[in-house]
Design a protein around this motif. Sequence first.
Motif, PDB file in Angstrom:
ATOM      1  N   ASP A  69       0.817  -1.214   0.000  1.00  0.00           N
ATOM      2  CA  ASP A  69       0.000   0.000   0.000  1.00  0.00           C
ATOM      3  C   ASP A  69       0.853   1.269   0.000  1.00  0.00           C
ATOM      4  OD1 ASP A  69      -2.559   1.116  -0.159  1.00  0.00           O
ATOM      5  OD2 ASP A  69      -2.680   1.414   2.007  1.00  0.00           O
ATOM      6  N   VAL A  70       1.904   1.258  -0.818  1.00  0.00           N
ATOM      7  CA  VAL A  70       2.820   2.409  -0.915  1.00  0.00           C
ATOM      8  C   VAL A  70       2.819   3.017  -2.315  1.00  0.00           C
ATOM      9  CG1 VAL A  70       5.247   3.144  -0.774  1.00  0.00           C
ATOM     10  CG2 VAL A  70       4.314   1.589   0.947  1.00  0.00           C
ATOM     11  N   VAL A  71       3.002   2.185  -3.348  1.00  0.00           N
ATOM     12  CA  VAL A  71       3.168   2.750  -4.694  1.00  0.00           C
ATOM     13  C   VAL A  71       1.919   3.452  -5.201  1.00  0.00           C
ATOM     14  CG1 VAL A  71       4.975   1.111  -5.311  1.00  0.00           C
ATOM     15  CG2 VAL A  71       2.650   0.646  -6.011  1.00  0.00           C
ATOM     16  N   ASN A  72       0.761   3.114  -4.633  1.00  0.00           N
ATOM     17  CA  ASN A  72      -0.453   3.812  -5.059  1.00  0.00           C
ATOM     18  C   ASN A  72      -0.471   5.254  -4.557  1.00  0.00           C
ATOM     19  OD1 ASN A  72      -0.700   2.359  -2.634  1.00  0.00           O
ATOM     20  ND2 ASN A  72      -2.893   2.643  -2.595  1.00  0.00           N
ATOM     21  N   TYR A  73       0.429   5.607  -3.647  1.00  0.00           N
ATOM     22  CA  TYR A  73       0.579   6.998  -3.208  1.00  0.00           C
ATOM     23  C   TYR A  73       1.770   7.674  -3.889  1.00  0.00           C
ATOM     24  CZ  TYR A  73      -2.797   5.816   0.381  1.00  0.00           C
ATOM     25  OH  TYR A  73      -3.937   5.407   1.032  1.00  0.00           O
ATOM     26  N   ILE A  74       2.722   6.887  -4.376  1.00  0.00           N
ATOM     27  CA  ILE A  74       3.923   7.443  -5.021  1.00  0.00           C
ATOM     28  C   ILE A  74       3.639   7.833  -6.467  1.00  0.00           C
ATOM     29  CG2 ILE A  74       6.238   6.862  -5.859  1.00  0.00           C
ATOM     30  CD1 ILE A  74       6.616   5.171  -3.369  1.00  0.00           C
ATOM     31  N   GLY A  75       2.920   6.984  -7.175  1.00  0.00           N
ATOM     32  CA  GLY A  75       2.691   7.239  -8.596  1.00  0.00           C
ATOM     33  C   GLY A  75       3.818   6.637  -9.410  1.00  0.00           C
ATOM     34  N   ASP A  76       4.654   7.483  -9.996  1.00  0.00           N
ATOM     35  CA  ASP A  76       5.763   7.025 -10.830  1.00  0.00           C
ATOM     36  C   ASP A  76       6.755   6.259  -9.957  1.00  0.00           C
ATOM     37  OD1 ASP A  76       7.865   6.626 -12.568  1.00  0.00           O
ATOM     38  OD2 ASP A  76       8.175   8.749 -13.012  1.00  0.00           O
ATOM     39  N   ILE A  77       6.966   4.993 -10.271  1.00  0.00           N
ATOM     40  CA  ILE A  77       7.836   4.144  -9.445  1.00  0.00           C
ATOM     41  C   ILE A  77       9.286   4.125  -9.922  1.00  0.00           C
ATOM     42  CG2 ILE A  77       5.936   2.697  -8.667  1.00  0.00           C
ATOM     43  CD1 ILE A  77       6.959   0.558 -10.692  1.00  0.00           C
ATOM     44  N   SER A  78       9.636   4.926 -10.920  1.00  0.00           N
ATOM     45  CA  SER A  78      11.002   4.927 -11.462  1.00  0.00           C
ATOM     46  C   SER A  78      12.048   5.194 -10.390  1.00  0.00           C
ATOM     47  CB  SER A  78      11.136   5.964 -12.572  1.00  0.00           C
ATOM     48  OG  SER A  78      10.301   5.661 -13.642  1.00  0.00           O
ATOM     49  N   ASN A  79      11.875   6.254  -9.617  1.00  0.00           N
ATOM     50  CA  ASN A  79      12.867   6.596  -8.596  1.00  0.00           C
ATOM     51  C   ASN A  79      12.914   5.552  -7.491  1.00  0.00           C
ATOM     52  OD1 ASN A  79      13.621   8.925  -9.934  1.00  0.00           O
ATOM     53  ND2 ASN A  79      12.211  10.212  -8.800  1.00  0.00           N
ATOM     54  N   ARG A 122      -0.030  -3.257 -15.735  1.00  0.00           N
ATOM     55  CA  ARG A 122       1.004  -4.297 -15.749  1.00  0.00           C
ATOM     56  C   ARG A 122       2.130  -3.922 -16.709  1.00  0.00           C
ATOM     57  NH1 ARG A 122      -0.213 -10.642 -15.416  1.00  0.00           N
ATOM     58  NH2 ARG A 122       1.931 -11.318 -15.201  1.00  0.00           N
ATOM     59  N   SER A 123       1.782  -3.395 -17.863  1.00  0.00           N
ATOM     60  CA  SER A 123       2.822  -3.033 -18.843  1.00  0.00           C
ATOM     61  C   SER A 123       3.701  -1.898 -18.315  1.00  0.00           C
ATOM     62  CB  SER A 123       2.198  -2.676 -20.190  1.00  0.00           C
ATOM     63  OG  SER A 123       1.384  -1.533 -20.079  1.00  0.00           O
ATOM     64  N   TYR A 124       3.103  -0.928 -17.615  1.00  0.00           N
ATOM     65  CA  TYR A 124       3.895   0.161 -17.033  1.00  0.00           C
ATOM     66  C   TYR A 124       4.916  -0.401 -16.039  1.00  0.00           C
ATOM     67  CZ  TYR A 124       5.201   3.914 -13.875  1.00  0.00           C
ATOM     68  OH  TYR A 124       5.941   4.780 -13.092  1.00  0.00           O
ATOM     69  N   ILE A 125       4.461  -1.254 -15.122  1.00  0.00           N
ATOM     70  CA  ILE A 125       5.371  -1.804 -14.115  1.00  0.00           C
ATOM     71  C   ILE A 125       6.435  -2.679 -14.774  1.00  0.00           C
ATOM     72  CG2 ILE A 125       5.523  -3.383 -12.140  1.00  0.00           C
ATOM     73  CD1 ILE A 125       2.858  -2.122 -11.170  1.00  0.00           C
ATOM     74  N   ASN A 126       6.056  -3.505 -15.732  1.00  0.00           N
ATOM     75  CA  ASN A 126       7.042  -4.322 -16.456  1.00  0.00           C
ATOM     76  C   ASN A 126       8.097  -3.456 -17.122  1.00  0.00           C
ATOM     77  OD1 ASN A 126       5.950  -6.853 -15.847  1.00  0.00           O
ATOM     78  ND2 ASN A 126       4.632  -6.857 -17.648  1.00  0.00           N
ATOM     79  N   ASN A 127       7.672  -2.398 -17.803  1.00  0.00           N
ATOM     80  CA  ASN A 127       8.611  -1.527 -18.521  1.00  0.00           C
ATOM     81  C   ASN A 127       9.575  -0.822 -17.575  1.00  0.00           C
ATOM     82  OD1 ASN A 127       7.465  -2.215 -20.971  1.00  0.00           O
ATOM     83  ND2 ASN A 127       6.131  -0.429 -21.030  1.00  0.00           N
ATOM     84  N   VAL A 128       9.063  -0.273 -16.474  1.00  0.00           N
ATOM     85  CA  VAL A 128       9.925   0.421 -15.517  1.00  0.00           C
ATOM     86  C   VAL A 128      10.863  -0.579 -14.841  1.00  0.00           C
ATOM     87  CG1 VAL A 128      10.000   1.836 -13.420  1.00  0.00           C
ATOM     88  CG2 VAL A 128       8.272   2.291 -15.168  1.00  0.00           C
ATOM     89  N   ALA A 129      10.364  -1.745 -14.518  1.00  0.00           N
ATOM     90  CA  ALA A 129      11.202  -2.763 -13.879  1.00  0.00           C
ATOM     91  C   ALA A 129      12.393  -3.114 -14.771  1.00  0.00           C
ATOM     92  CB  ALA A 129      10.373  -4.010 -13.565  1.00  0.00           C
ATOM     93  N   ILE A 130      12.140  -3.385 -16.023  1.00  0.00           N
ATOM     94  CA  ILE A 130      13.215  -3.729 -16.957  1.00  0.00           C
ATOM     95  C   ILE A 130      14.206  -2.573 -17.078  1.00  0.00           C
ATOM     96  CG2 ILE A 130      13.714  -4.180 -19.410  1.00  0.00           C
ATOM     97  CD1 ILE A 130      11.001  -5.782 -19.407  1.00  0.00           C
ATOM     98  N   LEU A 131      13.696  -1.377 -17.227  1.00  0.00           N
ATOM     99  CA  LEU A 131      14.540  -0.185 -17.361  1.00  0.00           C
ATOM    100  C   LEU A 131      15.461  -0.001 -16.154  1.00  0.00           C
ATOM    101  CD1 LEU A 131      15.080   2.377 -19.125  1.00  0.00           C
ATOM    102  CD2 LEU A 131      13.343   3.508 -17.744  1.00  0.00           C
ATOM    103  N   LYS A 132      14.998  -0.373 -14.971  1.00  0.00           N
ATOM    104  CA  LYS A 132      15.764  -0.173 -13.732  1.00  0.00           C
ATOM    105  C   LYS A 132      16.537  -1.415 -13.293  1.00  0.00           C
ATOM    106  CE  LYS A 132      14.512   4.043 -13.517  1.00  0.00           C
ATOM    107  NZ  LYS A 132      15.457   5.123 -13.738  1.00  0.00           N
ATOM    108  N   GLY A 133      16.568  -2.453 -14.136  1.00  0.00           N
ATOM    109  CA  GLY A 133      17.402  -3.619 -13.857  1.00  0.00           C
ATOM    110  C   GLY A 133      16.743  -4.715 -13.039  1.00  0.00           C
ATOM    111  N   PHE A 134      15.438  -4.897 -13.216  1.00  0.00           N
ATOM    112  CA  PHE A 134      14.702  -5.924 -12.491  1.00  0.00           C
ATOM    113  C   PHE A 134      13.976  -6.834 -13.475  1.00  0.00           C
ATOM    114  CE2 PHE A 134      15.035  -2.537  -9.369  1.00  0.00           C
ATOM    115  CZ  PHE A 134      15.269  -3.222  -8.179  1.00  0.00           C
ATOM    116  N   GLU A 135      13.684  -8.041 -13.015  1.00  0.00           N
ATOM    117  CA  GLU A 135      12.767  -8.916 -13.743  1.00  0.00           C
ATOM    118  C   GLU A 135      11.584  -9.218 -12.841  1.00  0.00           C
ATOM    119  OE1 GLU A 135      13.678 -13.128 -14.402  1.00  0.00           O
ATOM    120  OE2 GLU A 135      15.454 -12.858 -13.130  1.00  0.00           O
TER     121      GLU A 135
END
Length: 162
Positions: A69-79, A122-135
């Motif tokens: 119950d954190v990222v729904n308050y953060i929004g953009d999860i890139s940082n 789901r596509s947003y989280i997948n894309n940011v995860a890959i960009l930041k070095g996660f699977e």
Amino acid sequence: TGLLGEIVANEMPWVEVSGADLSQRMVEISRERKSNKERNVYASVSNEEAVEYLSNLEAQSVDCIIASDVVNYIGDISNMLEESSKCLIKNGLVGFTAESYEGSNTDNGLRLLPNGRFGHSRSYINNVAILKGFEVLVWEGCVLRQQKNVDVLGASIILKKI
């Protein structure tokens, strides 16, 4: 700083749990939480925003980060994922919940919802995860909570640093 830390402390008493929360009241409550063995749930609790908290951790010093119950308050999860990647060891895990949003052809899959929280596709989280070095290891749809007697749909997600 919510109930998830208590579950971890009770189910895995060998784990050191630290937390951060923007709400001073939640920080105070969390500092008083006890496990079912009467030890403090949290080794430390900081009154700060999640990304700021992560940025102050030593490089490669953390095995696992959980954020219910954190990222729904953060929004953009890139940082958040960038700072998580810095402090996690190789193959370290990030687990979090996200409120569902299916996205459209005119946005990136991130939207402020009518309830005042952010929805993530789901596509947003997948894309940011890959960009930041996660699977993505796990993506499990679930009911996050009820709001006005209606289920709020989302997902429990586990990412692995690669």
